[in-house]
Write a protein that holds these residues in place. Structure first.
Motif, PDB file in Angstrom:
ATOM      1  N   SER A  33       0.855  -1.097   0.041  1.00  0.00           N
ATOM      2  CA  SER A  33      -0.014   0.087  -0.069  1.00  0.00           C
ATOM      3  C   SER A  33       1.088   1.273  -0.071  1.00  0.00           C
ATOM      4  N   LYS A  36       2.302   1.703  -3.536  1.00  0.00           N
ATOM      5  CA  LYS A  36       1.252   2.253  -4.575  1.00  0.00           C
ATOM      6  C   LYS A  36       1.049   3.622  -4.097  1.00  0.00           C
ATOM      7  N   LEU A  37       0.691   4.188  -2.868  1.00  0.00           N
ATOM      8  CA  LEU A  37       0.295   5.581  -2.529  1.00  0.00           C
ATOM      9  C   LEU A  37       1.521   6.538  -2.803  1.00  0.00           C
ATOM     10  N   PHE A  40       1.412   8.510  -6.368  1.00  0.00           N
ATOM     11  CA  PHE A  40       0.322   9.347  -6.573  1.00  0.00           C
ATOM     12  C   PHE A  40       1.292  10.852  -6.374  1.00  0.00           C
ATOM     13  N   THR A  46       4.841   8.012   2.775  1.00  0.00           N
ATOM     14  CA  THR A  46       3.941   7.603   3.520  1.00  0.00           C
ATOM     15  C   THR A  46       4.698   6.704   4.830  1.00  0.00           C
ATOM     16  N   VAL A  73     -10.406  12.060  -0.183  1.00  0.00           N
ATOM     17  CA  VAL A  73     -10.137  11.138  -1.103  1.00  0.00           C
ATOM     18  C   VAL A  73      -8.868  10.347  -0.771  1.00  0.00           C
ATOM     19  N   LEU A  74      -7.862  11.264  -0.238  1.00  0.00           N
ATOM     20  CA  LEU A  74      -6.676  10.531   0.334  1.00  0.00           C
ATOM     21  C   LEU A  74      -6.838   9.493   1.148  1.00  0.00           C
ATOM     22  N   ASN A  76      -9.533   7.631   1.617  1.00  0.00           N
ATOM     23  CA  ASN A  76     -10.136   6.547   0.874  1.00  0.00           C
ATOM     24  C   ASN A  76      -9.259   5.791  -0.110  1.00  0.00           C
ATOM     25  N   LYS A  77      -8.052   6.454  -0.518  1.00  0.00           N
ATOM     26  CA  LYS A  77      -7.092   5.645  -1.011  1.00  0.00           C
ATOM     27  C   LYS A  77      -6.436   4.898  -0.297  1.00  0.00           C
ATOM     28  N   ASP A  80      -8.985   1.683   0.495  1.00  0.00           N
ATOM     29  CA  ASP A  80      -8.999   0.921  -0.795  1.00  0.00           C
ATOM     30  C   ASP A  80      -7.707  -0.033  -1.059  1.00  0.00           C
ATOM     31  N   SER A  81      -6.708   0.770  -0.898  1.00  0.00           N
ATOM     32  CA  SER A  81      -5.270   0.110  -0.884  1.00  0.00           C
ATOM     33  C   SER A  81      -5.152  -1.036  -0.210  1.00  0.00           C
ATOM     34  N   GLU A  84      -7.519  -3.873  -1.146  1.00  0.00           N
ATOM     35  CA  GLU A  84      -6.735  -4.433  -2.280  1.00  0.00           C
ATOM     36  C   GLU A  84      -5.811  -5.564  -2.083  1.00  0.00           C
TER      37      GLU A  84
END
Length: 125
Positions: A33, A36-37, A40, A46, A73-74, A76-77, A80-81, A84
């Motif tokens: 995660s 992935k983050l 962005f 992170t 939005v951040l 929720n990312k 979701d990550s 996922e």
């Protein structure tokens, strides 16, 4: 024969209701995660941690100050990550999440909590 079927049905129902928590490699989920983050554009870096039981902490560092809508939005990312990479639809039924967004000038600017089975709650600092 009917008592046997009744007893078997009760046992199956009890077993279905006692499903243990799935085994997750939380360290791997957090690492994936973060990777992935970090890709962005609006995220500088992170950091994450797990207490070994049920609490996950995740921080996003940003430059500037996002609006509350952008912060949501951040957050929720993050949610979701983690879901996922766990490959489990009900991941948030087993863990609590404590999240924040921090910038270099003001420190923590938004916090959010996601308790098991509840919706995320976002607070401005």
């Amino acid at each position: 024969m009917k008592p046997f079927i009744l007893i078997c049905s009760v046992i199956l129902i009890l077993m279905a209701g006692c499903n243990p928590k799935p085994q997750f490699d939380i360290s791997e989920i957090l690492n994936q995660s973060e990777e992935k983050l970090n890709k962005f554009e609006d995220i500088e870096t992170t950091a994450s941690a797990f207490n070994g039981k049920e609490d996950i902490k995740f921080r996003i560092m940003v430059e500037g100050t996002p609006s509350e809508e952008e912060a949501i939005v951040l957050f929720n990312k993050i949610l979701d990550s983690l879901k996922e990479f766990s490959n489990h639809e009900n991941f948030w039924s087993y863990y609590n999440g404590y999240f924040d967004i921090k910038n270099y000038d003001e420190g923590v600017i938004y916090e959010a909590t996601k308790m098991k089975t509840e919706k995320i709650k976002v607070m401005s600092k």
